[in-house]
Every structure is written in structure tokens, then in C-alpha cells.
Enzyme design. Structure first.
Site, PDB file in Angstrom:
ATOM      1  N   GLU A 187       8.046  27.675  33.193  1.00  9.51           N
ATOM      2  CA  GLU A 187       9.126  28.859  32.566  1.00  9.51           C
ATOM      3  C   GLU A 187       7.583  28.539  31.210  1.00  9.51           C
ATOM      4  O   GLU A 187       7.718  27.458  30.482  1.00  9.51           O
ATOM      5  CB  GLU A 187       9.664  28.395  31.980  1.00  9.51           C
ATOM      6  N   GLU A 209      22.958  29.527  28.834  1.00 13.06           N
ATOM      7  CA  GLU A 209      21.425  30.952  29.542  1.00 13.06           C
ATOM      8  C   GLU A 209      20.253  30.118  29.368  1.00 13.06           C
ATOM      9  O   GLU A 209      20.055  30.013  27.771  1.00 13.06           O
ATOM     10  CB  GLU A 209      21.951  31.941  28.293  1.00 13.06           C
ATOM     11  N   CYS A 255      13.320  35.501  27.973  1.00 14.64           N
ATOM     12  CA  CYS A 255      14.231  34.408  29.095  1.00 14.64           C
ATOM     13  C   CYS A 255      13.488  35.532  30.265  1.00 14.64           C
ATOM     14  O   CYS A 255      13.855  34.896  31.202  1.00 14.64           O
ATOM     15  CB  CYS A 255      15.284  33.859  28.684  1.00 14.64           C
ATOM     16  N   LYS A 286      25.296  27.780  15.011  1.00 12.44           N
ATOM     17  CA  LYS A 286      24.385  27.175  14.874  1.00 12.44           C
ATOM     18  C   LYS A 286      22.619  27.913  15.394  1.00 12.44           C
ATOM     19  O   LYS A 286      22.525  27.431  16.046  1.00 12.44           O
ATOM     20  CB  LYS A 286      23.509  25.499  15.683  1.00 12.44           C
TER      21      LYS A 286
HETATM   22  N1  LIG Z   1      16.406  31.036  27.789  1.00  7.64           N
HETATM   23  C1  LIG Z   1      15.618  32.090  26.288  1.00  7.64           C
HETATM   24  O1  LIG Z   1      15.873  32.624  25.862  1.00  7.64           O
HETATM   25  C2  LIG Z   1      14.640  30.921  25.102  1.00  7.64           C
HETATM   26  C3  LIG Z   1      14.215  29.459  25.956  1.00  7.64           C
HETATM   27  N2  LIG Z   1      13.647  28.780  25.530  1.00  7.64           N
HETATM   28  C4  LIG Z   1      12.456  27.786  26.516  1.00  7.64           C
HETATM   29  O2  LIG Z   1      12.545  26.742  25.889  1.00  7.64           O
HETATM   30  C5  LIG Z   1      11.311  26.403  25.950  1.00  7.64           C
HETATM   31  C6  LIG Z   1      11.484  25.577  24.250  1.00  7.64           C
HETATM   32  O3  LIG Z   1      11.909  26.384  23.151  1.00  7.64           O
HETATM   33  P1  LIG Z   1      13.229  25.368  22.455  1.00  7.64           P
HETATM   34  O4  LIG Z   1      12.737  25.763  21.008  1.00  7.64           O
HETATM   35  O5  LIG Z   1      12.489  24.029  21.822  1.00  7.64           O
HETATM   36  O6  LIG Z   1      14.541  25.434  22.864  1.00  7.64           O
HETATM   37  P2  LIG Z   1      15.608  24.521  22.817  1.00  7.64           P
HETATM   38  O7  LIG Z   1      16.432  24.452  23.697  1.00  7.64           O
HETATM   39  O8  LIG Z   1      15.089  23.352  21.938  1.00  7.64           O
HETATM   40  O9  LIG Z   1      16.691  25.076  20.911  1.00  7.64           O
HETATM   41  C7  LIG Z   1      17.782  25.953  21.416  1.00  7.64           C
HETATM   42  C8  LIG Z   1      18.715  25.787  20.405  1.00  7.64           C
HETATM   43  O10 LIG Z   1      19.247  24.592  20.759  1.00  7.64           O
HETATM   44  C9  LIG Z   1      19.662  23.840  19.491  1.00  7.64           C
HETATM   45  N3  LIG Z   1      18.890  22.541  19.856  1.00  7.64           N
HETATM   46  C10 LIG Z   1      18.174  21.803  20.028  1.00  7.64           C
HETATM   47  N4  LIG Z   1      18.170  20.940  20.692  1.00  7.64           N
HETATM   48  C11 LIG Z   1      19.662  20.532  21.070  1.00  7.64           C
HETATM   49  C12 LIG Z   1      20.356  19.196  21.125  1.00  7.64           C
HETATM   50  N5  LIG Z   1      20.222  18.352  21.531  1.00  7.64           N
HETATM   51  N6  LIG Z   1      21.808  19.677  21.309  1.00  7.64           N
HETATM   52  C13 LIG Z   1      22.572  20.838  20.732  1.00  7.64           C
HETATM   53  N7  LIG Z   1      22.154  21.563  20.722  1.00  7.64           N
HETATM   54  C14 LIG Z   1      20.132  21.307  20.655  1.00  7.64           C
HETATM   55  C15 LIG Z   1      18.143  24.280  19.277  1.00  7.64           C
HETATM   56  O11 LIG Z   1      17.923  23.931  17.235  1.00  7.64           O
HETATM   57  C16 LIG Z   1      17.868  26.255  19.033  1.00  7.64           C
HETATM   58  O12 LIG Z   1      19.475  26.122  17.939  1.00  7.64           O
HETATM   59  C17 LIG Z   1      10.496  27.290  25.321  1.00  7.64           C
HETATM   60  O13 LIG Z   1       9.332  27.208  25.317  1.00  7.64           O
HETATM   61  C18 LIG Z   1      10.961  27.832  26.084  1.00  7.64           C
HETATM   62  O14 LIG Z   1      10.921  27.891  27.495  1.00  7.64           O
HETATM   63  C19 LIG Z   1      13.121  28.912  24.223  1.00  7.64           C
HETATM   64  C20 LIG Z   1      13.840  29.877  23.451  1.00  7.64           C
HETATM   65  C21 LIG Z   1      14.986  30.900  23.893  1.00  7.64           C
HETATM   66  O1  LIG Z   2      16.144  41.315  27.487  1.00 10.13           O
HETATM   67  C1  LIG Z   2      16.128  41.090  27.080  1.00 10.13           C
HETATM   68  O2  LIG Z   2      16.543  41.746  26.195  1.00 10.13           O
HETATM   69  C2  LIG Z   2      17.383  39.953  26.876  1.00 10.13           C
HETATM   70  C3  LIG Z   2      16.454  38.625  27.230  1.00 10.13           C
HETATM   71  C4  LIG Z   2      17.065  37.481  26.704  1.00 10.13           C
HETATM   72  O3  LIG Z   2      18.257  37.118  27.019  1.00 10.13           O
HETATM   73  C5  LIG Z   2      15.912  36.316  26.000  1.00 10.13           C
HETATM   74  O4  LIG Z   2      14.542  35.788  26.250  1.00 10.13           O
HETATM   75  O5  LIG Z   2      17.031  34.981  25.802  1.00 10.13           O
END
Ligand SMILES: NC(=O)C1=CN([C@@H]2O[C@H](COP(=O)(O)OP(=O)(O)OC[C@H]3O[C@@H](n4cnc5c(N)ncnc54)[C@H](O)[C@@H]3O)[C@@H](O)[C@H]2O)C=CC1
Ligand SMILES: O=C(O)CCC(=O)C(=O)O
Length: 468
Positions: free
Chosen positions: A370, A238, A272, A163
Site C-alpha cells: 500500500e 479497518e 484505503c 483518539k
Molecule cells: N486504512 C486507512 O484508511 C489508512 C491507512 N493508513 C496507512 O497507514 C500508513 C501510515 O499512516 P499513519 O498515520 O502512520 O497510520 P497509523 O496506523 O500509525 O495511525 C492511525 C491512528 O492510530 C494511532 N496509533 C498509532 N500507533 C498506535 C498504537 N501503538 N496504539 C494505538 N493507536 C496508535 C495514531 O495516533 C492514529 O490515530 C499510511 O501510509 C497508509 O498506508 C493511514 C491512514 C488511514
Molecule cells: O472511499 C471512501 O469514501 C472511504 C475511504 C476510507 O474509509 C478510508 O480511506 O479510510
């Protein structure tokens, strides 16, 4: 792959020019998801029974297909989420390498012989797959993250439903097409596009889905963890980071500046593992700051497809607005703005200037929340102990770097820093696929992805005792 008709689609747009539609994506209904889950469930036993080296051969074929499509997929990624084409190509190549690594897993040992107290018995461990795995992924690494979840899941005998993030679904569809071109058996590799709150949620709740691997926000991750725990599914989360870089008086300042810029601002700070807190010893603070600001000024901003661009747009409108709000909040909380702080008014897309603050109160939002954007906060400290205490003063613990030539400081840092990824004289971002990756504290569910560590999540251990 069976073609399915869906009632609705949603648009995926180019953040560098938001009027440009990159593609239309199926907004699946819950009924359609049900069919996909059933198909993955039916495919599982056949896939699990294949010899593991044979499963590895499928992964090699998927790697070949991804290699063939590298240019097209990288261009799609840049158009869909904004990172520069060089980064997108690098990420796609990384996807190929991940597939090959996990293809090799099909030929490595999966258990141990353990001496039994009974001399007539053989006792050993083996591993079995979990069943259907749901992979829920974000938009910031549209190729690498799906693949580092899908590849080990498949190698160890699970079937998979991806997904992807709504905003990166066109790229994700092209990645999954590589698996289909590699002729995986029907139902082994599946994609379910749609809204996180509908399709993502339903996937997490589905009784046939034995495990969920997630990367994304803390709020959603925690919700997924609770739901999975409630119904006894395995889960792996993660999530965020607020990654510090420490620069001591013994550091090579040019190296530290370059790594801070790269770690903090590549991918427009949307990793991240991105650097967000820059903690500098007072003796070199002013010199470091001057070099950093000069390097920030030289950053070229624009469409990631243009060769001259160093930093692209924020990936989504929501992210663009979130980052502007965070900058505004930082200003209101009294931090001093040294560079940037605004949207790029000469460009139509979701562009924000690289932004640097100092005089940041460590208890306030710029130091604790963040942001996931091109924003750095500088802190002046007087000793390594103070630096590490500040660096550890966070709910997150994903990645952390130190720049120093002092061996004692390196050792103190590697021992005392609370983070899953410790980097010495190297930027905070940058994960090697053959090594475990994951965070401490609120950054993860304390599990690790990638490398051999992946086997721990995607399999279950069986201890076998055989009495002759
Ligand atoms: N750790 C990382 O690599 C990431 C962190 N983020 C953080 O999250 C913030 C928001 O980004 P979003 O795109 O809104 O992240 P999000 O956590 O809402 O989305 C990530 C994934 O989860 C899915 N999702 C959303 N709500 C869900 C639910 N209730 N149940 C199951 N799946 C669900 C989304 O469709 C997407 O595929 C960013 O500003 C950032 O701070 C965002 C993307 C990556
Ligand atoms: O630093 C990287 O190459 C991976 C970062 C990562 O996993 C993420 O932003 O979700």
C-alpha cells in the site's frame, strides 16, 4: 466539557505550506487519559438507560451543529490535511448525513422473537451497549471516519473516547465541539488527543474500555487487535488496500479513465479504497493508456483552498517521504515510469506529481504494498480470468472495480473478486453510509462498519427466555 490543563501541546501544520501552524493540540498525559476514561465510564449507565429515540435526538442536534459549522470545519480540514475544499465540504456534509442516519437507529428494531420449544415461554433477542468505546482514527478522513464510529456507538448506548490522528486533531476537536454544543450529558462524548504510541496504546490497554474501533495502518491495527484480544475487549480494524480496477475491451474507456483518475488520485490517493492497480485488457491497453496520460497531465496541483486545485499535497511529511521512497523503489525494481515521479519543486509543501507506471512485476512493491499516494500501476492482461487472478493476487481485499459492458464479465467479477466492496462501472472509492463497509483478507478484522451492520460491533446480543 471540563477544561483540563495539560503540560504539553504539539503543533498541527498545513501540508501545503508547512511553516503555517493550523493549531496547537493537547498532548495528553496518561494521567489525563485516566480521568477521561473514568468520566466516560461514570457516564455510561445514565446514557445507556435513556430511551434510544432520545439518544437519537441528541445525534440530530449534533448534526444540526455540524451543519452550522460545515464551512469552518471544511476549511480547517483542508488546511490541516490538504484535501481540496470541495472534498472537505463533501466529507463534512457526509458527516451530517451519518449523524442523521444513526439518529434514526434510535427508532428501529433491535431484536427478534424466536419460537421456543416450550409453549409457555417467550424467547427473544435484545441488544445491549458494550460500555466505553475507544475510537482510534486516521488523518485521511478527519470528519467522516470519527463520525461513522462515534455516531453508532452513541446511538446504541455506549459512551465514546475519540483518539484522533495527531495530524488531524484540530479538525477533530471542532467535530467534538459540535457534540458538546449539542449538550450531550457530561462524559458521554470525549476526545483524547496525543501520540498514538502513548495515548492510543493506553486507551487500547485500559480495562474500562470495552471495545476499540480502529482505522489506520496494518501494523498498528494488528498490534491493537492482539492487545484487545489478550484482555478480552471487542475490536474492529479497518486497514489497508491495494485496490484493483479492471478495464475490459468492452468498457467505455472515457468512463473508465475518469473513474481511474478520480478513484486513484482524489485526496491525493490517500484513501484505503483508492485505486492503485489498473488492469487493462490488451485490445484496449494502448488507447486507455493514452487517454489516461492525457487526463493525468491536465491535473492541477496546489493548495486545496484554491478553487483551481484538483489535487492537494500529501497530508504529512512522513507520508510525503514514504510515497517518494515507494516511487524510487518502483523505479529500481525495473518498472517503467510513464508520468510524474517527482516532488513538485515549484511548491514548498508536500506535493508530489501524479505518477503512473507500467511494466510492473506483480510480485514487486508497486503491485503489492500500500503506497497511499498519487501512484498508479498499469498491467496488461489478455483475458478476464487473468485479470481477476491478478486482482486477487494481493494480501488485501478492500475494494475492487470493473469497467465493462459485458454482463457475463460483470457477474464473474462480482462472484470471484475477493473484496468487501465490489464496484461495477464505478470508481473503487466512495462509500455510502447506509451500506456495510469493510474488507476481506488483511484489509480488516472481517467486521463491517456503517449502515445497519454497525449494530453488530457496537452492541452485544442477549437471548432472553421467559417462562410464564
Ligand atoms: N486504512 C486507512 O484508511 C489508512 C491507512 N493508513 C496507512 O497507514 C500508513 C501510515 O499512516 P499513519 O498515520 O502512520 O497510520 P497509523 O496506523 O500509525 O495511525 C492511525 C491512528 O492510530 C494511532 N496509533 C498509532 N500507533 C498506535 C498504537 N501503538 N496504539 C494505538 N493507536 C496508535 C495514531 O495516533 C492514529 O490515530 C499510511 O501510509 C497508509 O498506508 C493511514 C491512514 C488511514
Ligand atoms: O472511499 C471512501 O469514501 C472511504 C475511504 C476510507 O474509509 C478510508 O480511506 O479510510
Amino acid at each position: 466539557m471540563t477544561q483540563m490543563k495539560t503540560a504539553a501541546t504539539f503543533k498541527s501544520v498545513n501540508p501545503a505550506r508547512p511553516t503555517e501552524v493550523v493549531g496547537h493540540v493537547e498532548d495528553l498525559s496518561i494521567e489525563m487519559l485516566e480521568k477521561i476514561v473514568n468520566r466516560a465510564q461514570r457516564a455510561h449507565s445514565g446514557w445507556a438507560m435513556l430511551p434510544a429515540p432520545e439518544r437519537g435526538m441528541y445525534l440530530h442536534r449534533a448534526a444540526d451543529e455540524l451543519q452550522l459549522q460545515l464551512e469552518d470545519i471544511a476549511i480547517t480540514m483542508t488546511k490541516e490535511m490538504g484535501k481540496t475544499l470541495a472534498e472537505a465540504k463533501g466529507e463534512t456534509a457526509r458527516g451530517v448525513a451519518i449523524l442523521r442516519y444513526f439518529a434514526g437507529e434510535g427508532m428501529r428494531e433491535i431484536g427478534q422473537v424466536i419460537p421456543s420449544a416450550d409453549s409457555d415461554a417467550l424467547m427473544y433477542t435484545t441488544r445491549c451497549p458494550l460500555g466505553v468505546v475507544g475510537a482510534i482514527t486516521p488523518w485521511n478522513f478527519p470528519v467522516a471516519i470519527p463520525i461513522w464510529k462515534i455516531a453508532p456507538a452513541l446511538a446504541y448506548g455506549n459512551t465514546v473516547i475519540l483518539k484522533p490522528a495527531e495530524e488531524a486533531s484540530v479538525t477533530a476537536r471542532k467535530v467534538i465541539a459540535c457534540f458538546h454544543s449539542a449538550q450531550f450529558p457530561e462524559g458521554v462524548v470525549n476526545i483524547a488527543t496525543g501520540q498514538g504510541t502513548a495515548i492510543g496504546k493506553a486507551l487500547v490497554e485500559h480495562p474500562y474500555v470495552s471495545a476499540i474501533t480502529f482505522t489506520g495502518s496494518n501494523a498498528v491495527g494488528k498490534q491493537i487487535g492482539r492487545t484487545a484480544l489478550e484482555r478480552g475487549a471487542k475490536y474492529q480494524l479497518e486497514m489497508g488496500g491495494k485496490n484493483p480496477v479492471i478495464v475490459t475491451k468492452d468498457a467505455d474507456l472515457d468512463v473508465a479513465v475518469e473513474a481511474t483518475i478520480s478513484g486513484g488520485l482524489k485526496s491525493t490517493g490517500q484513501k484505503c479504497t483508492a485505486t492503485s492497480r489498473v488492469i487493462v485488457e490488451e485490445d484496449v491497453y494502448d488507447a486507455f493508456k493514452e487517454k489516461l496520460l492525457r487526463a493525468v497531465e491536465a491535473i492541477t496541483i496546489g493548495d486545496g483552498l484554491e478553487a483551481s486545485t484538483w489535487m492537494g499535497p500529501l497530508a504529512t511529511k512522513a507520508q510525503f517521504e514514504k510515497v517518494l521512497e515507494a516511487i524510487d523503489k518502483g523505479k529500481k525494481e525495473g518498472a517503467t515510469l510513464l508520468a510524474g515521479g517527482n516532488r513538485v519543486s515549484s511548491l514548498d509543501g508536500y506535493f508530489i506529481e501524479p505518477t503512473v507506471f507500467e511494466n510492473v512485476d506483480h510480485s514487486k512493491s508497486l503491485a503489492q504494498e500500500e503506497i497511499f499516494g498519487p501512484v498508479l500501476a498499469l498491467f496488461r492482461i489478455s483475458s478476464i480470468q487473468e485479470a481477476i487472478a491478478l486482482a486477487n493476487n494481493s494480501e488485501y481485499g478492500l475494494s475492487a472495480s470493473i469497467f465493462t459492458t459485458n454482463i457475463q464479465e460483470m457477474l464473474t467479477f462480482t462472484t470471484e473478486m475477493q473484496a468487501g466492496l465490489i464496484r461495477v462501472n464505478a470508481e473503487s472509492a466512495g462509500v455510502e453510509l447506509q451500506a456495510p463497509f469493510g474488507g476481506m483478507k488483511s484489509s480488516s478484522s472481517h467486521s463491517r462498519e456503517q449502515g445497519r451492520a454497525a449494530i453488530e460491533f457496537f452492541t452485544s446480543v442477549k437471548t432472553v427466555f421467559v417462562k410464564g
